[in-house]
Design an enzyme around this catalytic site. Sequence first.
Site, PDB file in Angstrom:
ATOM      1  CB  ALA A 245      -8.748   7.627   4.964  1.00 27.71           C
ATOM      2  N   GLY A 246     -11.520   7.664   6.660  1.00 33.00           N
ATOM      3  CA  GLY A 246     -12.704   8.461   6.912  1.00 33.00           C
ATOM      4  C   GLY A 246     -13.892   7.709   7.447  1.00 33.00           C
TER       5      GLY A 246
ATOM      6  CB  THR B 291      -9.147   5.670  13.374  1.00 37.29           C
ATOM      7  OG1 THR B 291      -7.824   5.957  12.913  1.00 37.29           O
ATOM      8  CG2 THR B 291      -9.407   6.469  14.640  1.00 37.29           C
TER       9      THR B 291
ATOM     10  CE  LYS C 275      -3.174   2.865   2.511  1.00 38.90           C
ATOM     11  NZ  LYS C 275      -3.637   3.279   3.839  1.00 38.90           N
TER      12      LYS C 275
ATOM     13  N   GLY D  65      -8.465   9.168   9.899  1.00 38.03           N
ATOM     14  CA  GLY D  65      -8.743   9.220  11.323  1.00 38.03           C
ATOM     15  C   GLY D  65      -9.860  10.157  11.731  1.00 38.03           C
TER      16      GLY D  65
END
Length: 343
Positions: free
Chosen positions: A273-274, A296, A186, A247
């Site tokens: 993400a998000g 997260t 990644k 995050g």
Amino acid sequence: MHIDGTVSITVNGEHRRVMAGLTIAQLAEELGLVPAKLAVERNLEVVPRSTLDQVVVEDGDELEIVHFVGGGDHPVAGGDVDHGRPVDEDRWTVAGRTFRSRLIVGTGKYRDFEQNAAAVAASGAEIVTVAVRRVNVSDPKAPMLTDYIDPKKITYLPNTAGCFDAESAIRTLRLAREAGGWELVKLEVLGEARTLYPDMVETLRATEILANEGFKPMVYCVDDPIAAKRLEDAGAVAIMPLGAPIGSGLGIQNQVTIRLIVEGAKVPVLVDAGVGSASDAAVGMELGCDGILMNTAIAEAKDPILMAAAMKAAVEAGRLSYRAGRMAKRRYADPSSPLAGLI
């Protein structure tokens, strides 16, 4: 070499004096490390692991010794609906490797490795992202991620979290390949620390170099269909647009562009993400994404294990919903029961 028969070297930023004539493997063992679990860079050049017991350290050498730690925040491609495929046979493929679970989880921010391993098990994930970091030479017996999450059972996806230019990302992944033979990686190259948004110029440059070196980069990027296409043309094996800042837990902020990326891509598309809740994950899958990557949202939940199970169910439900094809939206009501024959 000094008068006392020692040489001065730097290991992971720490200056040391060691006996002259030591091989890198012998040095690692003196530090309490297992050479077979490490990757070593000597003066900015990766040392093949097969030669660690042959390469002798010399005065002035700078060594970076790394391993994998918890870190980070896989052809069903593009979004064709496959109505005929049974639920339990729905798979996706990236770079020639096929997986059942469409949820990828990170390995950072957990209380400890035990909690991390339990969350991975509850999520059903077959891939975890891992960061490549310096070995703690001051405490070589410190627990390692590989002691809790078996890379023979779970696919490790080395990532470049924390890299802010193409050069550092490329160095990191070269070491990752030496440490474990991983070519599926990644790539993320960040622009600045406040937003952690990707620097697309550096990301594109790194993608081209890595692809030319035989890597198969899954690339974190902005939610821009044009940028996504350029990454695909440069050799990205998967496009990973952000749903919101890393995050943040804000959920997918721009469903339109994510959908455009899915429609235009010939490689898998995964929201990266998000995501903050199970409903966010389901939305991403309903847009036709091949998978969701999160860290997260699980690690910082009040009950990470329970949240991991919720995310597994959400990704599966979202995928089923996408395959089923949602009903058309209408401006006015349409009764479910027939109106003819009313009493």
